[in-house]
Design an enzyme around this catalytic site. Structure first.
Site, PDB file in Angstrom:
ATOM      1  N   ARG A   1      -2.467  -2.093  -3.358  1.00  0.00           N
ATOM      2  CA  ARG A   1      -3.857  -1.275  -3.291  1.00  0.00           C
ATOM      3  C   ARG A   1      -3.657  -0.086  -4.357  1.00  0.00           C
ATOM      4  NH1 ARG A   1      -5.036   2.944   1.073  1.00  0.00           N
ATOM      5  NH2 ARG A   1      -7.308   3.506   0.347  1.00  0.00           N
TER       6      ARG A   1
ATOM      7  N   GLY B   1     -15.293   1.789  14.399  1.00  0.00           N
ATOM      8  CA  GLY B   1     -16.266   0.804  14.389  1.00  0.00           C
ATOM      9  C   GLY B   1     -15.855  -0.598  15.253  1.00  0.00           C
TER      10      GLY B   1
ATOM     11  N   ASP C   1      -9.350  12.383  17.097  1.00  0.00           N
ATOM     12  CA  ASP C   1      -9.277  11.106  17.521  1.00  0.00           C
ATOM     13  C   ASP C   1     -10.590  10.799  18.373  1.00  0.00           C
ATOM     14  OD1 ASP C   1      -8.629   8.820  19.128  1.00  0.00           O
ATOM     15  OD2 ASP C   1      -6.810   8.865  18.260  1.00  0.00           O
TER      16      ASP C   1
ATOM     17  N   ASN D   1     -13.373  -0.568  17.913  1.00  0.00           N
ATOM     18  CA  ASN D   1     -12.927  -0.250  19.233  1.00  0.00           C
ATOM     19  C   ASN D   1     -13.930   0.544  20.129  1.00  0.00           C
ATOM     20  OD1 ASN D   1     -10.634  -1.714  18.793  1.00  0.00           O
ATOM     21  ND2 ASN D   1      -9.960   0.178  17.333  1.00  0.00           N
TER      22      ASN D   1
ATOM     23  N   ASN E   1       0.752  -1.265  -0.012  1.00  0.00           N
ATOM     24  CA  ASN E   1       0.161   0.057   0.185  1.00  0.00           C
ATOM     25  C   ASN E   1       0.866   1.285   0.033  1.00  0.00           C
ATOM     26  OD1 ASN E   1      -1.869   2.074   0.466  1.00  0.00           O
ATOM     27  ND2 ASN E   1      -2.726   0.980   2.398  1.00  0.00           N
TER      28      ASN E   1
ATOM     29  N   GLY F   1     -13.569   4.885  10.516  1.00  0.00           N
ATOM     30  CA  GLY F   1     -12.133   5.190  10.887  1.00  0.00           C
ATOM     31  C   GLY F   1     -11.740   6.727  10.942  1.00  0.00           C
ATOM     32  N   ASN F   2     -10.770   6.918  10.676  1.00  0.00           N
ATOM     33  CA  ASN F   2     -10.277   8.359  10.442  1.00  0.00           C
ATOM     34  C   ASN F   2     -11.203   8.913   8.919  1.00  0.00           C
ATOM     35  OD1 ASN F   2      -8.941  10.525  11.356  1.00  0.00           O
ATOM     36  ND2 ASN F   2      -6.877   9.627  10.922  1.00  0.00           N
ATOM     37  N   GLY F   3     -11.212   8.144   8.121  1.00  0.00           N
ATOM     38  CA  GLY F   3     -12.208   8.248   7.179  1.00  0.00           C
ATOM     39  C   GLY F   3     -13.470   7.447   7.188  1.00  0.00           C
TER      40      GLY F   3
ATOM     41  N   LYS G   1       3.316   0.853   3.161  1.00  0.00           N
ATOM     42  CA  LYS G   1       2.968  -0.237   3.952  1.00  0.00           C
ATOM     43  C   LYS G   1       3.146  -1.610   3.307  1.00  0.00           C
ATOM     44  CE  LYS G   1      -0.563   2.371   6.427  1.00  0.00           C
ATOM     45  NZ  LYS G   1      -2.048   2.371   6.409  1.00  0.00           N
TER      46      LYS G   1
ATOM     47  N   HIS H   1     -18.012   1.668   7.833  1.00  0.00           N
ATOM     48  CA  HIS H   1     -16.701   1.696   7.916  1.00  0.00           C
ATOM     49  C   HIS H   1     -16.312   2.857   8.743  1.00  0.00           C
ATOM     50  CE1 HIS H   1     -12.177   0.900   6.453  1.00  0.00           C
ATOM     51  NE2 HIS H   1     -12.152   2.269   6.940  1.00  0.00           N
TER      52      HIS H   1
HETATM   53  P1  AMP Z   1      -8.596   3.665  11.294  1.00  0.00           P
HETATM   54  O1  AMP Z   1      -8.773   5.015  10.202  1.00  0.00           O
HETATM   55  O2  AMP Z   1      -9.522   2.656  10.805  1.00  0.00           O
HETATM   56  O3  AMP Z   1      -7.219   3.517  11.105  1.00  0.00           O
HETATM   57  O4  AMP Z   1      -9.079   4.248  12.526  1.00  0.00           O
HETATM   58  C1  AMP Z   1      -8.630   5.311  13.345  1.00  0.00           C
HETATM   59  C2  AMP Z   1      -9.322   5.869  14.498  1.00  0.00           C
HETATM   60  O5  AMP Z   1      -9.919   4.890  15.036  1.00  0.00           O
HETATM   61  C3  AMP Z   1      -8.579   6.938  15.238  1.00  0.00           C
HETATM   62  O6  AMP Z   1      -8.625   8.201  14.670  1.00  0.00           O
HETATM   63  C4  AMP Z   1      -9.504   6.806  16.633  1.00  0.00           C
HETATM   64  O7  AMP Z   1     -10.256   7.896  16.301  1.00  0.00           O
HETATM   65  C5  AMP Z   1     -10.163   5.686  16.203  1.00  0.00           C
HETATM   66  N1  AMP Z   1     -10.022   4.711  17.448  1.00  0.00           N
HETATM   67  C6  AMP Z   1      -9.048   3.817  17.423  1.00  0.00           C
HETATM   68  N2  AMP Z   1      -9.150   3.166  18.768  1.00  0.00           N
HETATM   69  C7  AMP Z   1     -10.105   3.578  19.343  1.00  0.00           C
HETATM   70  C8  AMP Z   1     -10.823   3.247  20.643  1.00  0.00           C
HETATM   71  N3  AMP Z   1     -10.375   2.426  21.404  1.00  0.00           N
HETATM   72  N4  AMP Z   1     -12.030   4.035  20.917  1.00  0.00           N
HETATM   73  C9  AMP Z   1     -12.340   4.850  20.125  1.00  0.00           C
HETATM   74  N5  AMP Z   1     -11.974   4.955  19.052  1.00  0.00           N
HETATM   75  C10 AMP Z   1     -10.618   4.549  18.622  1.00  0.00           C
END
Ligand code: AMP
Length: 398
Positions: free
Chosen positions: A92, A334, A284, A336, A7, A211-213, A14, A209
């Site tokens: 990717r 989603g 975050d 965590n 990636n 996450g950050n996005g 990565k 999904h």
């Molecule tokens: P990703 O883009 O899928 O890697 O997700 C990253 C985001 O996941 C981070 O910016 C966090 O906001 C969130 N995240 C990771 N661990 C936790 C957790 N234990 N509780 C809440 N949010 C989390």
């Protein structure tokens, strides 16, 4: 068969090496600061080899790939005896336009088509191409496969992917909704069907999904019928730093009032908006949760807006599919954040969703978090885009 999954970003790369006999992850790592100075973190995951975590000069991606191969095959940090043991490489690639509805063996013609998609993903596709060329440089004629973030969404009907702007912009310029995170939505929806013991062709699934996005996809009978990201990954839900859906009139208003250039404006919408922009605290969700607990009202608002948008878009997908059998949560938030899942599921009362709090508190595994009698099942499924890339690569290289 051992497959290297790559990636490549503009200054990072990565990788994972996966043994497809048992789908075991053999090693993973990250090259950073490519073109600046260079740093490699390499983690062997078989045997008891140590982690390598040091600066390595990387003027270009070719030196980065060479460093990765060197570590994968070295006596001290390696997991294979030589490069010959790496049978294929899966890359990717962010944007495949309308050309690629599935993964494909890379040849010169495919590389040209990926280049043609650069205007759609001006930051990502060039980096992906650089990664492909660097592998060619270093690994010679090892077969390589491109797996596109947009491909899974290519099944959307035109009523879902068209924007209501003059039709010529679609015909002449490819202006339409493409959607992203397709590899993730594809992995978790297939896994969800497996966990439900039903063919995906018989299921209506909403994949979240987060996450950050963040993006949602409506997957009906195994095919995407709608998704929340659009021509770019800027729209849909409010995200870590991206604004999500926004009236284009706001852009004109702010540019006129503050004299922003279009680049400055887009930088604000991509990097300073979303839950970061609303809260003023962080992108975050862990920081936001803490700040909200301490009484920070803007952090609470940012979280409330995010939960509301996920529920609102999911509701529109339940309507689009005329029902829903399963809802999946995946990616950083989603997987965590049990509070986020619980709060979002509160909106699904009209669907009869019942969450099992004990299951919702479990982490790190594929799990159903709804009760057995919940008419719509809810799952947490950690995503695994690298495994999809490796599986596609194996299937295509054969
Ligand atoms: P990703 O883009 O899928 O890697 O997700 C990253 C985001 O996941 C981070 O910016 C966090 O906001 C969130 N995240 C990771 N661990 C936790 C957790 N234990 N509780 C809440 N949010 C989390």
């Amino acid at each position: 068969m051992k497959i290297l999954v790559i990636n490549a970003g503009s200054s990072s790369l990565k990788y994972q090496l996966i043994d497809m006999e048992n789908e075991q992850l053999m090693a993973k790592g990250l090259c950073e600061r490519i073109g600046i100075d260079g740093h490699l973190k390499h983690t062997p995951l078989v045997g008891d080899k140590p982690v390598f975590n040091e600066d390595v000069p990387m003027p270009t991606h070719s030196e980065a790939i060479a460093a990765v191969i060197d570590k994968l095959t070295s006596a001290e940090y390696g997991v294979v005896a030589s490069m010959k043991e790496i049978d294929a490489v899966g890359h990717r690639v962010v944007h495949g336009g309308e050309k690629f509805a599935s993964s494909v063996l890379i040849n010169d013609e495919v590389l040209d088509a990926i280049k043609e998609c650069i205007p759609f993903a001006p930051l990502h596709n060039p980096a992906n191409i650089t990664g492909i060329n660097a592998c060619r440089d270093v690994m010679g004629d090892v077969p390589m496969v491109a797996v596109f973030d947009t491909a899974f969404h290519q099944t959307m009907p035109s009523k879902a992917f068209m924007y209501a702007v003059p039709y010529e912009y679609y015909e002449n310029d490819g202006i339409r909704r493409y959607g992203f995170h397709g590899t993730s939505h594809r992995y978790v929806s297939a896994r969800c069907a497996e966990m439900m013991g039903k063919p995906i062709e018989e299921l209506k699934i909403i994949s979240c999904h987060m996450g950050n996005g963040s993006s949602l996809a409506a997957v009906k009978n195994g095919k995407v019928v709608d998704t929340s990201m659009g021509f770019t990954p800027l729209v849909g839900l409010p995200m870590g730093t991206r604004c999500g859906d926004l009236d284009a009139g706001v852009i004109q208003f702010l540019m006129n009032k503050y004299g922003y250039s279009i680049d400055e404006m887009l930088n604000i919408l991509n990097k300073k908006s979303g839950v970061l922009g609303i809260s003023g605290v962080s992108s975050d969700f862990r920081d936001l949760g803490k700040a909200a607990e301490e009484g920070n009202e803007r952090a609470s608002l940012a979280l409330d807006m995010f939960y509301y948008w996920v529920a609102k878009v999911a509701g529109s997908y339940a309507a689009a599919m005329n029902g829903v059998d399963a809802i999946i949560f995946t990616a950083g938030v989603g997987e965590n954040d049990q509070t986020a899942r619980a709060e979002i599921c509160k909106y699904f009362g009209y669907l009869g969703v019942k969450v099992n709090p004990e299951a919702n508190a479990t982490r790190g595994q594929d799990i159903m978090i709804s009760t057995e009698d919940s008419p719509v099942k809810v799952f947490v499924i950690p995503t695994n885009e690298e495994l999809v890339i490796a599986r596609d690569t194996r299937d295509i290289v054969g």
